[in-house]
Design an enzyme around this catalytic site. Sequence first.
Site, PDB file in Angstrom:
ATOM      1  N   SER A 193      29.839  -5.286 -14.727  1.00 50.00           N
ATOM      2  CA  SER A 193      30.080  -5.109 -13.285  1.00 50.00           C
ATOM      3  C   SER A 193      28.782  -5.297 -12.493  1.00 50.00           C
ATOM      4  CB  SER A 193      30.818  -3.824 -12.923  1.00 50.00           C
ATOM      5  OG  SER A 193      32.149  -3.899 -13.447  1.00 50.00           O
TER       6      SER A 193
ATOM      7  N   HIS B 236      19.728  -0.659  -2.068  1.00 49.83           N
ATOM      8  CA  HIS B 236      19.420  -1.047  -0.687  1.00 49.83           C
ATOM      9  C   HIS B 236      18.440  -0.007  -0.155  1.00 49.83           C
ATOM     10  CE1 HIS B 236      22.771  -3.863  -0.785  1.00 49.83           C
ATOM     11  NE2 HIS B 236      23.539  -2.892  -1.249  1.00 49.83           N
TER      12      HIS B 236
ATOM     13  N   CYS C 240      31.586  -0.818 -16.609  1.00 52.98           N
ATOM     14  CA  CYS C 240      32.810  -0.637 -17.378  1.00 52.98           C
ATOM     15  C   CYS C 240      32.452  -0.741 -18.851  1.00 52.98           C
ATOM     16  CB  CYS C 240      33.883  -1.630 -16.974  1.00 52.98           C
ATOM     17  SG  CYS C 240      33.374  -3.334 -17.082  1.00 52.98           S
TER      18      CYS C 240
END
Lengths: 124, 124
Positions: free
Chosen positions: B66, B71, B86
């Site tokens: 994934s 940020h 996952c």
Amino acid sequence: MKPPMTYDGRHLLADLYDCPVLDDVALVETALRDAAEQAGATVIGLHLHHFGEGQGVTGVALLAESHMSIHSWPEHGYAAVDIFLCGARHDPDAALQALVRHLAPARISRNMIRRGDLSGPPIE
Amino acid sequence: MKPPMTYDGRHLLADLYDCPVLDDVALVETALRDAAEQAGATVIGLHLHHFGEGQGVTGVALLAESHMSIHSWPEHGYAAVDIFLCGARHDPDAALQALVRHLAPARISRNMIRRGDLSGPPIE
């Protein structure tokens, strides 16, 4: 390019079930671009990976306002979406609605999470 | 490259406060690479954007499992992190610990969210 002036981080996680087509990298790209446009977000970069014929697609849009992603598992008809936007004028739900139009799930579960408790004054 | 065999989606959102250095794109890249390694995840692509001198950095690692993202808002000492993995053998908290070692926040808020209720049998 500058990030938005006022921080207002909202992170929308959505699980999309029973999507008819999830192994189409062009569809995922179109969905992400449309979602960014509908949210009024600015795409800095769009990155896609197809795990192979009939398999999942990973797509991430880097935004001036953070990011959006789609990860798909066609064998389950399932796509995991996240939409992280900062800036009050951007609407994560508008982006989600665009993704839903393209991916056409029969059922959705959504979870909106407020990100960052920044006690300082807004950035000018 | 195939996605993991068994779906077990865990999405860890973490807010990192009072980080000393957040405008260093090389630091963000190193943090993401180390986090992926510590979680036993496979990096497909790493994409970084620096908004300018003294300003924030966006970094996203596309993973076979994934994605991870950082940020940053240096003017607030704040970084928003998400780690979506996952596969039961991958540990989002190990990845978070690596990010914390590099970004050195004084305070962390974390939120682990289970992604996708896939009622079918595990993928073989």
